[in-house]
Each structure stands twice: as C-alpha cells, then as structure tokens.
Design a protein around this motif. Structure first.
Motif, PDB file in Angstrom:
ATOM      1  N   PRO A 119      35.165  30.304  34.697  1.00  0.00           N
ATOM      2  CA  PRO A 119      35.558  31.097  33.515  1.00  0.00           C
ATOM      3  C   PRO A 119      35.533  32.593  33.810  1.00  0.00           C
ATOM      4  O   PRO A 119      34.707  33.084  34.580  1.00  0.00           O
ATOM      5  CB  PRO A 119      34.485  30.741  32.474  1.00  0.00           C
ATOM      6  CG  PRO A 119      33.904  29.449  32.929  1.00  0.00           C
ATOM      7  CD  PRO A 119      34.015  29.451  34.434  1.00  0.00           C
ATOM      8  N   SER A 120      36.461  33.298  33.190  1.00  0.00           N
ATOM      9  CA  SER A 120      36.569  34.744  33.356  1.00  0.00           C
ATOM     10  C   SER A 120      36.324  35.414  32.015  1.00  0.00           C
ATOM     11  O   SER A 120      36.695  34.875  30.977  1.00  0.00           O
ATOM     12  CB  SER A 120      37.962  35.106  33.869  1.00  0.00           C
ATOM     13  OG  SER A 120      38.164  36.489  33.842  1.00  0.00           O
ATOM     14  N   GLU A 121      35.691  36.574  32.052  1.00  0.00           N
ATOM     15  CA  GLU A 121      35.478  37.326  30.816  1.00  0.00           C
ATOM     16  C   GLU A 121      36.799  37.841  30.262  1.00  0.00           C
ATOM     17  O   GLU A 121      36.940  38.051  29.070  1.00  0.00           O
ATOM     18  CB  GLU A 121      34.530  38.494  31.070  1.00  0.00           C
ATOM     19  CG  GLU A 121      33.124  38.063  31.415  1.00  0.00           C
ATOM     20  CD  GLU A 121      32.230  39.236  31.764  1.00  0.00           C
ATOM     21  OE1 GLU A 121      32.620  40.400  31.534  1.00  0.00           O
ATOM     22  OE2 GLU A 121      31.132  38.984  32.286  1.00  0.00           O
ATOM     23  N   LYS A 122      37.751  38.053  31.164  1.00  0.00           N
ATOM     24  CA  LYS A 122      39.063  38.557  30.776  1.00  0.00           C
ATOM     25  C   LYS A 122      40.119  37.565  31.225  1.00  0.00           C
ATOM     26  O   LYS A 122      40.306  37.361  32.415  1.00  0.00           O
ATOM     27  CB  LYS A 122      39.343  39.912  31.433  1.00  0.00           C
ATOM     28  CG  LYS A 122      38.325  40.965  31.128  1.00  0.00           C
ATOM     29  CD  LYS A 122      38.613  42.218  31.939  1.00  0.00           C
ATOM     30  CE  LYS A 122      37.516  43.228  31.776  1.00  0.00           C
ATOM     31  NZ  LYS A 122      37.699  44.393  32.625  1.00  0.00           N
TER      32      LYS A 122
ATOM     33  N   PRO B  21      40.747  31.238  33.437  1.00  0.00           N
ATOM     34  CA  PRO B  21      39.739  31.019  34.495  1.00  0.00           C
ATOM     35  C   PRO B  21      40.265  31.477  35.851  1.00  0.00           C
ATOM     36  O   PRO B  21      41.464  31.440  36.122  1.00  0.00           O
ATOM     37  CB  PRO B  21      39.536  29.501  34.484  1.00  0.00           C
ATOM     38  CG  PRO B  21      40.100  29.024  33.204  1.00  0.00           C
ATOM     39  CD  PRO B  21      41.137  30.007  32.778  1.00  0.00           C
ATOM     40  N   ARG B  22      39.335  31.910  36.703  1.00  0.00           N
ATOM     41  CA  ARG B  22      39.683  32.338  38.055  1.00  0.00           C
ATOM     42  C   ARG B  22      39.513  31.172  39.013  1.00  0.00           C
ATOM     43  O   ARG B  22      38.601  30.369  38.860  1.00  0.00           O
ATOM     44  CB  ARG B  22      38.765  33.477  38.499  1.00  0.00           C
ATOM     45  CG  ARG B  22      38.962  34.730  37.728  1.00  0.00           C
ATOM     46  CD  ARG B  22      38.030  35.797  38.225  1.00  0.00           C
ATOM     47  NE  ARG B  22      38.357  37.070  37.594  1.00  0.00           N
ATOM     48  CZ  ARG B  22      37.485  37.992  37.326  1.00  0.00           C
ATOM     49  NH1 ARG B  22      36.218  37.825  37.641  1.00  0.00           N
ATOM     50  NH2 ARG B  22      37.851  39.118  36.755  1.00  0.00           N
TER      51      ARG B  22
END
Length: 116
Positions: free
Chosen positions: A67-70, A73-74
């Motif tokens: 998961p990515s904050e922005k 998902p990475r």
C-alpha cells in the motif's frame, strides 16, 4: 558521447538494476532515483519501468504490492535466486569484457602529433 553512453547502457542496464536490487528490495521510483544518484542521469523513467516488466516476466524478481500513502499500491521488487544467479553471470561476463577491452590499445590523449 551521450548517445554512445546510451547505446552501451542498453546492454548492461538489466545487470545494473539487478545490482541495485541486490542491495535491497525497491519499487520503480526508488530504483530510478538510485540510478540517478549513481550518475545515470539520462535514463528516462519509462525505460526503467519497461525493464522492470521484463525482469518480472523473466522471473528474476519477486514482486509484492505494498500500500502507498499516495495513489495505488506500489510494486516492490526483490531479487530472487534466479535473479541472483543472473546477476552473478552478469558480473562474470562484465569482468571478462572489461579485461578484453582494457587489453586493447588506447590512443594517448597527450600525443599532440596525432591530433588534427
């Protein structure tokens, strides 16, 4: 010189990216930043992302979506055993190539008689 550097990088970029991933798992932007920090400033992000797709298809890396904050998902790439073997082969081939190139005669940049 820039175009010659670009052409030479085409054949070695996979090994360079695998070497970066041997240090630690990373996602695409981290890899691109790592390359730029090491002086590979002329590489386009698209080149790296296309390469990451290829090394994933060749099963040289394991991929985990984190998961990515922005945004979405990475994809975090981790060098696996097959990738580690490919990297070892890359370094062996590189070392042979470097030794052969270093054995070639090089022009003496201080020899003014050869300059026109």
């Amino acid at each position: 010189m820039a175009s010659q550097m670009t052409e030479m990088l085409k054949g070695t970029l996979e090994g360079i990216v695998l070497a970066i991933l041997a240090e630690r798992p990373a996602y695409g932007y981290e890899i691109t930043t790592g390359l730029r920090d090491r002086g590979f400033t002329d590489l386009a992000e698209g080149t790296i992302y296309a390469l990451l797709v290829r090394i994933e298809q060749k099963k040289l890396v394991s991929v985990e979506k984190v998961p990515s904050e922005k945004g979405p998902p990475r994809k975090v790439f981790t060098l696996n055993d097959t990738g580690q073997q490919q990297l070892s082969d890359f370094w062996a081939t590189w070392n042979v190539l470097v030794s052969r190139i270093n054995a070639l005669p090089q022009p003496d940049s201080n020899d003014e008689s050869k300059k026109s």
